[in-house]
Design a protein around this motif. Structure first.
Motif, PDB file in Angstrom:
ATOM      1  N   UNK A   9      -1.849   4.556   5.023  1.00 50.37           N
ATOM      2  CA  UNK A   9      -1.788   3.980   3.535  1.00 50.37           C
ATOM      3  C   UNK A   9      -3.028   3.645   3.080  1.00 50.37           C
ATOM      4  N   UNK A  10      -3.308   4.028   1.731  1.00 49.30           N
ATOM      5  CA  UNK A  10      -4.565   3.804   1.012  1.00 49.30           C
ATOM      6  C   UNK A  10      -5.671   4.743   1.279  1.00 49.30           C
ATOM      7  N   UNK A  11      -5.447   5.606   2.286  1.00 48.36           N
ATOM      8  CA  UNK A  11      -6.444   6.828   2.467  1.00 48.36           C
ATOM      9  C   UNK A  11      -6.730   7.716   1.411  1.00 48.36           C
ATOM     10  N   UNK A  12      -5.544   7.820   0.563  1.00 45.76           N
ATOM     11  CA  UNK A  12      -5.756   8.897  -0.536  1.00 45.76           C
ATOM     12  C   UNK A  12      -6.602   8.228  -1.718  1.00 45.76           C
ATOM     13  N   UNK A  13      -6.378   6.676  -1.640  1.00 40.76           N
ATOM     14  CA  UNK A  13      -7.069   6.070  -2.780  1.00 40.76           C
ATOM     15  C   UNK A  13      -8.421   5.977  -2.497  1.00 40.76           C
ATOM     16  N   UNK A  14      -8.745   6.008  -1.267  1.00 36.88           N
ATOM     17  CA  UNK A  14     -10.322   5.851  -0.666  1.00 36.88           C
ATOM     18  C   UNK A  14     -10.980   7.024  -0.818  1.00 36.88           C
ATOM     19  N   UNK A  15      -9.952   8.331  -0.675  1.00 39.10           N
ATOM     20  CA  UNK A  15     -10.930   9.641  -1.095  1.00 39.10           C
ATOM     21  C   UNK A  15     -11.103   9.842  -2.309  1.00 39.10           C
ATOM     22  N   UNK A  16      -9.743   9.402  -3.188  1.00 38.90           N
ATOM     23  CA  UNK A  16      -9.983   9.447  -4.681  1.00 38.90           C
ATOM     24  C   UNK A  16     -11.220   8.746  -5.235  1.00 38.90           C
ATOM     25  N   UNK A  17     -11.538   7.572  -4.437  1.00 41.52           N
ATOM     26  CA  UNK A  17     -12.838   6.977  -4.900  1.00 41.52           C
ATOM     27  C   UNK A  17     -14.248   7.379  -4.615  1.00 41.52           C
ATOM     28  N   UNK A  18     -14.116   7.909  -3.407  1.00 40.17           N
ATOM     29  CA  UNK A  18     -15.317   8.667  -2.979  1.00 40.17           C
ATOM     30  C   UNK A  18     -15.548   9.909  -3.941  1.00 40.17           C
ATOM     31  N   UNK A  19     -14.484  10.420  -4.343  1.00 39.30           N
ATOM     32  CA  UNK A  19     -14.656  11.812  -4.993  1.00 39.30           C
ATOM     33  C   UNK A  19     -15.239  11.330  -6.350  1.00 39.30           C
ATOM     34  N   UNK A  20     -14.790  10.387  -6.894  1.00 40.94           N
ATOM     35  CA  UNK A  20     -15.082   9.690  -8.135  1.00 40.94           C
ATOM     36  C   UNK A  20     -16.595   9.341  -8.200  1.00 40.94           C
ATOM     37  N   UNK A  21     -17.078   8.724  -7.114  1.00 39.66           N
ATOM     38  CA  UNK A  21     -18.557   8.421  -7.009  1.00 39.66           C
ATOM     39  C   UNK A  21     -19.475   9.558  -6.951  1.00 39.66           C
ATOM     40  N   UNK A  22     -18.903  10.550  -6.095  1.00 39.27           N
ATOM     41  CA  UNK A  22     -19.513  11.783  -5.960  1.00 39.27           C
ATOM     42  C   UNK A  22     -19.909  12.515  -7.378  1.00 39.27           C
ATOM     43  N   UNK A  23     -18.705  12.347  -8.053  1.00 41.48           N
ATOM     44  CA  UNK A  23     -19.005  12.930  -9.759  1.00 41.48           C
ATOM     45  C   UNK A  23     -19.814  12.213 -10.340  1.00 41.48           C
ATOM     46  N   UNK A  24     -19.793  10.736 -10.370  1.00 41.99           N
ATOM     47  CA  UNK A  24     -20.526  10.156 -10.922  1.00 41.99           C
ATOM     48  C   UNK A  24     -22.143  10.182 -10.709  1.00 41.99           C
ATOM     49  N   UNK A  25     -22.449  10.367  -9.465  1.00 36.99           N
ATOM     50  CA  UNK A  25     -23.659  10.459  -8.801  1.00 36.99           C
ATOM     51  C   UNK A  25     -24.161  12.048  -9.473  1.00 36.99           C
ATOM     52  N   UNK A  26     -23.403  12.927  -9.528  1.00 36.62           N
ATOM     53  CA  UNK A  26     -23.828  14.275  -9.930  1.00 36.62           C
ATOM     54  C   UNK A  26     -24.276  13.996 -11.515  1.00 36.62           C
ATOM     55  N   UNK A  27     -23.397  13.323 -12.187  1.00 33.57           N
ATOM     56  CA  UNK A  27     -23.954  13.155 -13.766  1.00 33.57           C
ATOM     57  C   UNK A  27     -25.073  12.287 -13.948  1.00 33.57           C
ATOM     58  N   UNK A  28     -25.527  11.428 -12.994  1.00 27.68           N
ATOM     59  CA  UNK A  28     -26.454  10.702 -13.086  1.00 27.68           C
ATOM     60  C   UNK A  28     -27.445  11.526 -12.734  1.00 27.68           C
ATOM     61  N   UNK A  29     -27.630  12.417 -11.628  1.00 28.94           N
ATOM     62  CA  UNK A  29     -28.957  13.288 -11.258  1.00 28.94           C
ATOM     63  C   UNK A  29     -28.958  14.372 -12.388  1.00 28.94           C
ATOM     64  N   UNK A  30     -27.970  14.657 -13.137  1.00 36.31           N
ATOM     65  CA  UNK A  30     -28.136  15.726 -14.442  1.00 36.31           C
ATOM     66  C   UNK A  30     -28.728  15.121 -15.519  1.00 36.31           C
TER      67      UNK A  30
END
Length: 55
Positions: A9-30
């Motif tokens: 329980x909550x593992x899917x939410x953690x994966x979603x949070x990690x994916x959101x952080x990856x996208x955010x970092x990619x945008x910052x890098x751009x």
């Protein structure tokens, strides 16, 4: 003993949070890359007196 494949329980939410952080970092890098390019363009214009200011 069979492996437990079900998600905790909550593992899917953690994966979603990690994916959101990856996208955010990619945008910052751009954005950083874009800012570096703008700064480089600005420095080129400063080094070339009489160069047109527009693109």
């Amino acid at each position: 003993m069979p492996e437990n494949i079900a998600q905790e329980p909550g593992e899917g939410a953690l994966e979603q949070e990690l994916e959101r952080e990856r996208r955010e970092r990619a945008l910052i890098d751009e954005e950083k890359l874009g800012m570096d390019e703008l700064e480089e363009e600005h420095l080129k214009r400063q080094r070339q007196p009489g160069a047109p200011a527009g693109r």
